[in-house]
Design an enzyme around this catalytic site. Sequence first.
Site, PDB file in Angstrom:
ATOM      1  N   ASP A 197       0.869  -1.184   0.000  1.00 32.19           N
ATOM      2  CA  ASP A 197       0.000   0.000   0.000  1.00 32.19           C
ATOM      3  C   ASP A 197       0.905   1.233   0.000  1.00 32.19           C
ATOM      4  OD1 ASP A 197      -2.451   1.470   0.101  1.00 32.19           O
ATOM      5  OD2 ASP A 197      -2.139   1.814   2.236  1.00 32.19           O
ATOM      6  N   SER A 198       0.283   2.390  -0.146  1.00 33.77           N
ATOM      7  CA  SER A 198       1.060   3.640  -0.093  1.00 33.77           C
ATOM      8  C   SER A 198       1.393   4.018   1.352  1.00 33.77           C
ATOM      9  CB  SER A 198       0.262   4.770  -0.737  1.00 33.77           C
ATOM     10  OG  SER A 198      -0.912   5.012   0.032  1.00 33.77           O
TER      11      SER A 198
ATOM     12  N   CYS B  71      -4.315  -1.917  -1.979  1.00 34.69           N
ATOM     13  CA  CYS B  71      -4.381  -0.529  -2.446  1.00 34.69           C
ATOM     14  C   CYS B  71      -5.330  -0.512  -3.634  1.00 34.69           C
ATOM     15  CB  CYS B  71      -2.975  -0.083  -2.862  1.00 34.69           C
ATOM     16  SG  CYS B  71      -2.946   1.497  -3.723  1.00 34.69           S
ATOM     17  N   ASN B  72      -6.470   0.150  -3.445  1.00 33.15           N
ATOM     18  CA  ASN B  72      -7.461   0.221  -4.533  1.00 33.15           C
ATOM     19  C   ASN B  72      -6.894   0.923  -5.756  1.00 33.15           C
ATOM     20  OD1 ASN B  72     -10.528  -0.285  -3.289  1.00 33.15           O
ATOM     21  ND2 ASN B  72      -9.003   0.254  -1.778  1.00 33.15           N
ATOM     22  N   THR B  73      -6.094   1.947  -5.515  1.00 28.00           N
ATOM     23  CA  THR B  73      -5.604   2.785  -6.607  1.00 28.00           C
ATOM     24  C   THR B  73      -4.749   1.975  -7.589  1.00 28.00           C
ATOM     25  OG1 THR B  73      -5.603   4.620  -5.049  1.00 28.00           O
ATOM     26  CG2 THR B  73      -4.403   4.953  -7.094  1.00 28.00           C
TER      27      THR B  73
ATOM     28  N   CYS C  27     -11.008   2.844  -0.617  1.00 23.38           N
ATOM     29  CA  CYS C  27      -9.595   3.150  -0.395  1.00 23.38           C
ATOM     30  C   CYS C  27      -9.289   2.549   0.966  1.00 23.38           C
ATOM     31  CB  CYS C  27      -9.362   4.655  -0.380  1.00 23.38           C
ATOM     32  SG  CYS C  27      -7.737   5.136   0.262  1.00 23.38           S
ATOM     33  N   THR C  28      -8.199   1.810   1.055  1.00 22.91           N
ATOM     34  CA  THR C  28      -7.938   1.077   2.302  1.00 22.91           C
ATOM     35  C   THR C  28      -7.610   1.991   3.484  1.00 22.91           C
ATOM     36  OG1 THR C  28      -5.688   0.681   1.503  1.00 22.91           O
ATOM     37  CG2 THR C  28      -7.279  -1.110   1.239  1.00 22.91           C
ATOM     38  N   HIS C  29      -7.367   3.258   3.215  1.00 23.48           N
ATOM     39  CA  HIS C  29      -7.159   4.198   4.334  1.00 23.48           C
ATOM     40  C   HIS C  29      -8.479   4.592   5.011  1.00 23.48           C
ATOM     41  CE1 HIS C  29      -3.129   4.862   2.639  1.00 23.48           C
ATOM     42  NE2 HIS C  29      -2.822   5.492   3.752  1.00 23.48           N
TER      43      HIS C  29
ATOM     44  N   TYR D 229      -1.015   8.050  -3.342  1.00 21.94           N
ATOM     45  CA  TYR D 229      -1.015   7.464  -4.680  1.00 21.94           C
ATOM     46  C   TYR D 229      -2.177   8.004  -5.525  1.00 21.94           C
ATOM     47  CZ  TYR D 229       2.594   3.803  -4.159  1.00 21.94           C
ATOM     48  OH  TYR D 229       3.765   3.103  -4.035  1.00 21.94           O
ATOM     49  N   GLY D 230      -3.247   8.388  -4.859  1.00 22.15           N
ATOM     50  CA  GLY D 230      -4.428   8.846  -5.593  1.00 22.15           C
ATOM     51  C   GLY D 230      -4.195  10.071  -6.452  1.00 22.15           C
TER      52      GLY D 230
END
Length: 255
Positions: A13-14, A76-78, A175-177, A45-46
């Site tokens: 992930d970011s 990470c969805n992005t 978004c995983t955040h 990353y978005g």
Amino acid sequence: MPILNKNKIAIFDSGVGGLTVFEKLKKLVPEGDYIYFGDTANMPYGAKTPRQLLELTVNAFDFFEQQGAAYVVMACNTTSAVVYDKIKDRYPFKIYPIIQSVASCLPKVDKLGVFATQATVDSGAWSRHTGVPTVEIACPEWVKMVEGANVDLDNIQSKLNQMLAHNPDKIVLGCTHYPYLMPVLTKFAPADIFIDPSACFAEFIAADLGQVSGGGSEKFYVSADEQTFVCAAEMFYRVKAVSRISLPNHRQLDG
Ligand code: DGL
């Protein structure tokens, strides 16, 4: 070429977002030997272009390959939305992209709301993979709120009102955040309207993994300040030791 270690599972992930997946996967597959990389120097990353996202993902995946990972979790969805299709056949390990893996386990609804990063919204990946009419709203500020642990209530309420005006049946935290913001989101809307895909994602991976019988080790790597990561992570996982690494940008990309 490094030898694959069938017990080694890498999470990407970011930043701290991937921990929402990791902490659930660790419970389901405690004997995995995990390496987690949060590319905090390049977060969010978005806001990156598809080319930048490809380069950053390749740098991270080359690292995972050197480490002998047999499985890589794109938490990470992005990058799942923008990069996965371009690299899915490039590596010897199996890659699990979050959006593609969870799309079929979402509840069947008529209209889905999706909060996601700008790059994920621009890709249209959530509506493409779910096949459900979606209202997608980018929340570019939310990742930094989570990573910096400073929440802007007005911003969150206003995005939520914007979304609720469309009357979605459910709202995916794409978004995983964003699950870190659940305590705030549920001040303004009922908890059961939100879908955090991390549980379904962890179950999907656990069911698909081959026999894993490692020692349950975990190593965390970030590309910026270690302590900032440990603090931001706290809500989902107590990270004990984290190392800062700088990944070489050593591969010529061909497309
Ligand atoms: N947590 C990642 C995602 O699910 C990346 C967020 C970001 O760095 O913008 O999209």
